[in-house]
Design a protein around this motif. Structure first.
Motif, PDB file in Angstrom:
ATOM      1  N   VAL A  53       0.847  -1.190   0.000  1.00  5.74           N
ATOM      2  CA  VAL A  53       0.000   0.000   0.000  1.00  5.74           C
ATOM      3  C   VAL A  53       0.883   1.242   0.000  1.00  5.74           C
ATOM      4  N   PRO A  54       0.809   2.055  -1.066  1.00  6.02           N
ATOM      5  CA  PRO A  54       1.608   3.284  -1.081  1.00  6.02           C
ATOM      6  C   PRO A  54       0.919   4.384  -0.278  1.00  6.02           C
ATOM      7  N   HIS A  72       3.992   0.466   2.362  1.00  4.82           N
ATOM      8  CA  HIS A  72       3.620  -0.262   3.574  1.00  4.82           C
ATOM      9  C   HIS A  72       2.960  -1.572   3.177  1.00  4.82           C
ATOM     10  N   MET A  73       3.365  -2.657   3.820  1.00  5.81           N
ATOM     11  CA  MET A  73       2.715  -3.956   3.598  1.00  5.81           C
ATOM     12  C   MET A  73       1.540  -4.063   4.564  1.00  5.81           C
ATOM     13  N   ALA A  74       0.382  -4.402   4.038  1.00  2.15           N
ATOM     14  CA  ALA A  74      -0.809  -4.501   4.879  1.00  2.15           C
ATOM     15  C   ALA A  74      -1.674  -5.657   4.405  1.00  2.15           C
TER      16      ALA A  74
END
Length: 92
Positions: free
Chosen positions: A12-13, A19-21
């Motif tokens: 997720v930018p 970010h990894m989500a």
């Protein structure tokens, strides 16, 4: 549709940070479908030649969702391993 409670690990930018989500699969698929649909509609201009790929994704997604309703007749029976923790025995 087959696994409604699944989660997808997505990149997720957030501005300049990545970010990894874990995102619910339903939300991920909805966003992906909307992205394909918007790009397909944008590619309908007379000067654009790449309309096939976007509409192939939209059509494949819609066909898959429709076929899931017809092809899945019943839910699977509980696994024979469900009471033992898995195919390799009890989980400690």
């Amino acid at each position: 549709m087959a696994f409604p409670r699944s989660r997808v690990l997505a990149l997720v930018p957030i501005f300049f940070f990545l970010h990894m989500a874990e995102v619910p699969a339903v939300i991920f698929l909805a966003l992906w479908f909307v992205l394909q649909l918007v790009n397909g509609l944008g590619a309908l201009s007379p000067s654009s030649a790449e309309t096939v790929a976007w509409w192939a994704h939209v059509g494949g997604f819609a066909a898959g969702a429709l076929l899931m309703r017809f092809l899945v007749l019943r839910r699977r029976a509980p696994s024979v391993y469900a009471d033992r923790g898995g195919p390799w025995g009890p989980v400690d």
